[in-house]
Design a protein around this motif. Structure first.
Motif, PDB file in Angstrom:
ATOM      1  N   VAL A  75      25.938  42.326  59.069  1.00  0.00           N
ATOM      2  CA  VAL A  75      26.893  43.395  59.369  1.00  0.00           C
ATOM      3  C   VAL A  75      28.303  42.931  59.006  1.00  0.00           C
ATOM      4  CG1 VAL A  75      27.860  44.879  61.168  1.00  0.00           C
ATOM      5  CG2 VAL A  75      25.407  44.351  61.177  1.00  0.00           C
ATOM      6  N   ARG A  76      28.630  41.689  59.356  1.00  0.00           N
ATOM      7  CA  ARG A  76      29.936  41.146  58.972  1.00  0.00           C
ATOM      8  C   ARG A  76      30.061  41.076  57.451  1.00  0.00           C
ATOM      9  NH1 ARG A  76      28.332  37.540  62.663  1.00  0.00           N
ATOM     10  NH2 ARG A  76      28.471  35.714  61.312  1.00  0.00           N
ATOM     11  N   LEU A  77      28.979  40.658  56.786  1.00  0.00           N
ATOM     12  CA  LEU A  77      28.994  40.610  55.324  1.00  0.00           C
ATOM     13  C   LEU A  77      29.290  41.991  54.750  1.00  0.00           C
ATOM     14  CD1 LEU A  77      28.538  39.292  52.572  1.00  0.00           C
ATOM     15  CD2 LEU A  77      26.074  39.660  52.878  1.00  0.00           C
ATOM     16  N   THR A  78      28.681  43.015  55.303  1.00  0.00           N
ATOM     17  CA  THR A  78      28.938  44.382  54.846  1.00  0.00           C
ATOM     18  C   THR A  78      30.408  44.729  54.973  1.00  0.00           C
ATOM     19  OG1 THR A  78      26.702  45.059  55.493  1.00  0.00           O
ATOM     20  CG2 THR A  78      28.321  46.807  55.164  1.00  0.00           C
ATOM     21  N   GLY A  79      31.006  44.347  56.100  1.00  0.00           N
ATOM     22  CA  GLY A  79      32.426  44.603  56.294  1.00  0.00           C
ATOM     23  C   GLY A  79      33.282  43.915  55.242  1.00  0.00           C
ATOM     24  N   PHE A  80      32.989  42.661  54.962  1.00  0.00           N
ATOM     25  CA  PHE A  80      33.771  41.933  53.961  1.00  0.00           C
ATOM     26  C   PHE A  80      33.569  42.501  52.559  1.00  0.00           C
ATOM     27  CE2 PHE A  80      33.847  38.428  57.173  1.00  0.00           C
ATOM     28  CZ  PHE A  80      35.234  38.348  57.282  1.00  0.00           C
ATOM     29  N   LEU A  81      32.347  42.899  52.238  1.00  0.00           N
ATOM     30  CA  LEU A  81      32.099  43.474  50.912  1.00  0.00           C
ATOM     31  C   LEU A  81      32.774  44.836  50.763  1.00  0.00           C
ATOM     32  CD1 LEU A  81      28.349  42.519  50.315  1.00  0.00           C
ATOM     33  CD2 LEU A  81      30.388  41.437  49.357  1.00  0.00           C
ATOM     34  N   LEU A  82      32.878  45.583  51.850  1.00  0.00           N
ATOM     35  CA  LEU A  82      33.629  46.845  51.802  1.00  0.00           C
ATOM     36  C   LEU A  82      35.105  46.580  51.536  1.00  0.00           C
ATOM     37  CD1 LEU A  82      31.936  48.781  54.747  1.00  0.00           C
ATOM     38  CD2 LEU A  82      31.917  49.462  52.337  1.00  0.00           C
ATOM     39  N   LEU A  83      35.631  45.507  52.119  1.00  0.00           N
ATOM     40  CA  LEU A  83      37.018  45.125  51.856  1.00  0.00           C
ATOM     41  C   LEU A  83      37.223  44.749  50.392  1.00  0.00           C
ATOM     42  CD1 LEU A  83      38.370  42.908  54.779  1.00  0.00           C
ATOM     43  CD2 LEU A  83      39.131  45.192  54.107  1.00  0.00           C
ATOM     44  N   VAL A  84      36.250  44.045  49.821  1.00  0.00           N
ATOM     45  CA  VAL A  84      36.319  43.696  48.400  1.00  0.00           C
ATOM     46  C   VAL A  84      36.422  44.962  47.558  1.00  0.00           C
ATOM     47  CG1 VAL A  84      35.032  42.721  46.451  1.00  0.00           C
ATOM     48  CG2 VAL A  84      35.132  41.477  48.625  1.00  0.00           C
ATOM     49  N   GLU A  85      35.612  45.961  47.878  1.00  0.00           N
ATOM     50  CA  GLU A  85      35.648  47.224  47.128  1.00  0.00           C
ATOM     51  C   GLU A  85      36.995  47.925  47.301  1.00  0.00           C
ATOM     52  OE1 GLU A  85      33.477  48.256  44.964  1.00  0.00           O
ATOM     53  OE2 GLU A  85      32.173  46.531  45.354  1.00  0.00           O
ATOM     54  N   GLU A  86      37.547  47.853  48.507  1.00  0.00           N
ATOM     55  CA  GLU A  86      38.864  48.456  48.739  1.00  0.00           C
ATOM     56  C   GLU A  86      39.914  47.793  47.853  1.00  0.00           C
ATOM     57  OE1 GLU A  86      39.871  50.978  50.614  1.00  0.00           O
ATOM     58  OE2 GLU A  86      37.961  51.450  51.590  1.00  0.00           O
ATOM     59  N   MET A  87      39.844  46.471  47.752  1.00  0.00           N
ATOM     60  CA  MET A  87      40.818  45.765  46.917  1.00  0.00           C
ATOM     61  C   MET A  87      40.630  46.091  45.441  1.00  0.00           C
ATOM     62  SD  MET A  87      43.477  43.848  46.764  1.00  0.00           S
ATOM     63  CE  MET A  87      43.727  42.860  48.256  1.00  0.00           C
ATOM     64  N   LYS A  88      39.392  46.135  44.989  1.00  0.00           N
ATOM     65  CA  LYS A  88      39.133  46.470  43.584  1.00  0.00           C
ATOM     66  C   LYS A  88      39.731  47.821  43.216  1.00  0.00           C
ATOM     67  CE  LYS A  88      34.767  43.941  42.901  1.00  0.00           C
ATOM     68  NZ  LYS A  88      33.308  44.111  42.673  1.00  0.00           N
ATOM     69  N   ALA A  89      39.651  48.759  44.138  1.00  0.00           N
ATOM     70  CA  ALA A  89      40.164  50.109  43.871  1.00  0.00           C
ATOM     71  C   ALA A  89      41.682  50.138  43.761  1.00  0.00           C
ATOM     72  CB  ALA A  89      39.709  51.067  44.972  1.00  0.00           C
ATOM     73  N   GLN A  90      42.340  49.098  44.258  1.00  0.00           N
ATOM     74  CA  GLN A  90      43.804  49.072  44.257  1.00  0.00           C
ATOM     75  C   GLN A  90      44.384  48.206  43.143  1.00  0.00           C
ATOM     76  OE1 GLN A  90      45.294  51.217  46.141  1.00  0.00           O
ATOM     77  NE2 GLN A  90      43.336  51.770  47.085  1.00  0.00           N
ATOM     78  N   LEU A  91      43.551  47.746  42.231  1.00  0.00           N
ATOM     79  CA  LEU A  91      44.077  46.962  41.112  1.00  0.00           C
ATOM     80  C   LEU A  91      44.800  47.878  40.130  1.00  0.00           C
ATOM     81  CD1 LEU A  91      41.140  44.489  40.438  1.00  0.00           C
ATOM     82  CD2 LEU A  91      43.073  44.259  41.999  1.00  0.00           C
ATOM     83  N   PRO A  92      45.905  47.430  39.559  1.00  0.00           N
ATOM     84  CA  PRO A  92      46.690  48.289  38.671  1.00  0.00           C
ATOM     85  C   PRO A  92      45.958  48.623  37.380  1.00  0.00           C
ATOM     86  CG  PRO A  92      47.553  46.039  38.679  1.00  0.00           C
ATOM     87  CD  PRO A  92      46.508  46.102  39.750  1.00  0.00           C
ATOM     88  N   LYS A  93      46.197  49.838  36.904  1.00  0.00           N
ATOM     89  CA  LYS A  93      45.644  50.295  35.623  1.00  0.00           C
ATOM     90  C   LYS A  93      46.791  50.738  34.717  1.00  0.00           C
ATOM     91  CE  LYS A  93      41.154  51.886  37.398  1.00  0.00           C
ATOM     92  NZ  LYS A  93      41.310  51.430  38.788  1.00  0.00           N
ATOM     93  N   LYS A  94      46.546  50.683  33.426  1.00  0.00           N
ATOM     94  CA  LYS A  94      47.592  51.022  32.465  1.00  0.00           C
ATOM     95  C   LYS A  94      48.113  52.442  32.655  1.00  0.00           C
ATOM     96  CE  LYS A  94      46.222  47.847  28.748  1.00  0.00           C
ATOM     97  NZ  LYS A  94      45.757  47.741  27.337  1.00  0.00           N
ATOM     98  N   LYS A  95      47.247  53.350  33.060  1.00  0.00           N
ATOM     99  CA  LYS A  95      47.650  54.753  33.174  1.00  0.00           C
ATOM    100  C   LYS A  95      48.401  55.060  34.470  1.00  0.00           C
ATOM    101  CE  LYS A  95      43.244  56.212  35.227  1.00  0.00           C
ATOM    102  NZ  LYS A  95      42.068  57.086  35.089  1.00  0.00           N
ATOM    103  N   ASP A  96      48.510  54.077  35.386  1.00  0.00           N
ATOM    104  CA  ASP A  96      49.168  54.313  36.675  1.00  0.00           C
ATOM    105  C   ASP A  96      50.657  54.598  36.488  1.00  0.00           C
ATOM    106  OD1 ASP A  96      46.894  53.992  38.208  1.00  0.00           O
ATOM    107  OD2 ASP A  96      47.202  51.850  38.530  1.00  0.00           O
ATOM    108  N   SER A  97      51.146  55.553  37.244  1.00  0.00           N
ATOM    109  CA  SER A  97      52.574  55.826  37.274  1.00  0.00           C
ATOM    110  C   SER A  97      53.285  54.766  38.102  1.00  0.00           C
ATOM    111  CB  SER A  97      52.835  57.204  37.885  1.00  0.00           C
ATOM    112  OG  SER A  97      52.449  57.188  39.269  1.00  0.00           O
TER     113      SER A  97
END
Length: 250
Positions: A75-97
Motif C-alpha cells: 500500500v505504501r509502495l502504491t502511494g509512492f508510485l502515485l507520487l512518481v506519476e504526479e511528478m512525471k506529469a509536471q515535467l516541462p514540455k516545449k509547448k508549455d506556456s
C-alpha cells in the motif's frame, strides 16, 4: 477522485499469503533485520503498477498520505508510485506556456516537499529506489535553483532510508552527466556500516563509470583503501576481468 480506502481494499483482496511469506524473508523483516516488523500482502510490483496506472492523477495528496501511513508495504509502495506519476506529469514540455511552466514548477516543489516530509515511510530499499530518483531528481534538475544541502543533510541522517535516498536520488543527476553530488555523498557515506549503503554507493559509482570511466578510476585511486569491499565490487562490476582483479588485489 479515488480515496485511499478504495485502493487499500482492492490491494487487500489481492493478498497472497505464500508470496507474502517469501517477500518478508527477502526484505528482511525479522527481529533485528533492516525491515523488522514490515507487513506484506504478497503482491508483485507489476500488479501494483496496474492499480497505479488506473488511479494516477485521481488520488489527491491528502489521500496519498493515508496510503503512506499504511502498515502494508504494498500500500505504501502504491502511494509512492502515485507520487512518481504526479511528478512525471509536471515535467516541462516545449509547448508549455510561461504560465504553465511556472505552475508546473510550483507543483513539482509541492510534490517534492511532500515526499521529503514522508521520506521515512519509504522504509525499505525498494520503496526508496522506485521513488526518490523520479521525484527528487527532476525537482532539483528542473528548478531554477535548489541547494543540495537537504541531500547532504539526509546523508548525515540517523535514518538508514534517508541516507539511501540521499545517494540513490543522484542517479537522476548521473543520467544527465552530473557527477559531483554523487561523489560528495559517496565520500560522506564511505565509513557507513550498513550493507545497503555499501551497495547503493557502489551502484552509483558503477553508473558513473559506465559514462565516464576516468571519473570512476580517479575516485577509486583516492578511496580504494577505505572503501567497503561490497562498494568496491559493485563499483567495478562492469570493468573487464583483468581490471576488476587489479582493483580487488589492491
Amino acid at each position: 477522485m479515488i480515496h485511499a480506502t478504495e485502493i487499500e481494499t482492492r490491494l487487500l483482496k489481492m493478498q497472497d499469503e505464500k508470496q507474502a511469506n517469501h517477500l518478508m524473508r527477502f526484505f528482511k523483516t525479522g527481529k533485528g533485520e533492516y525491515g523488522e516488523g514490515d507487513r506484506f500482502l504478497g503482491i508483485k510490483v507489476p500488479r501494483t503498477r496496474e492499480i497505479v496506472k488506473e488511479a494516477k492523477f485521481l488520488v489527491p495528496l491528502n489521500e496519498i498520505e493515508k496510503l503512506l501511513d499504511s502498515p502494508w508495504h504494498e500500500v505504501r509502495l502504491t502511494g509512492f508510485l502515485l507520487l512518481v506519476e504526479e511528478m512525471k506529469a509536471q515535467l516541462p514540455k516545449k509547448k508549455d506556456s510561461v504560465l504553465s511552466l511556472r505552475a508546473k514548477g510550483e507543483k513539482r516543489k509541492e510534490i517534492a516537499e511532500f515526499y521529503l516530509r514522508h521520506a521515512r515511510k519509504a522504509n525499505n530499499w525498494d520503496l526508496v529506489d522506485l521513488s526518490c530518483e523520479f521525484i527528487l531528481g527532476p525537482y532539483i534538475r528542473f528548478a531554477d535553483y535548489v541547494p543540495l544541502d537537504f541531500l547532504y543533510s539526509m546523508a548525515k541522517s540517523d535514518n538508514l532510508w534517508e541516507q539511501r535516498i540521499s545517494i540513490v536520488t543522484t542517479l537522476d543527476f548521473i543520467r544527465h552527466d552530473v557527477f559531483s553530488p554523487t561523489l560528495r555523498i559517496c565520500d560522506m557515506l564511505m565509513a557507513h556500516q550498513h550493507d545497503l549503503i555499501h551497495k547503493a554507493t557502489g551502484w552509483m559509482l558503477r553508473e558513473i563509470g559506465k559514462r565516464e570511466p576516468d571519473v570512476l578510476i580517479d575516485f577509486l585511486e583516492r578511496n580504494y583503501a577505505d572503501m567497503p569491499r561490497t562498494t568496491l565490487r559493485y563499483a567495478i562490476e562492469k570493468m573487464d576481468a583483468k581490471e576488476r582483479l587489479y582493483w580487488l588485489k589492491r
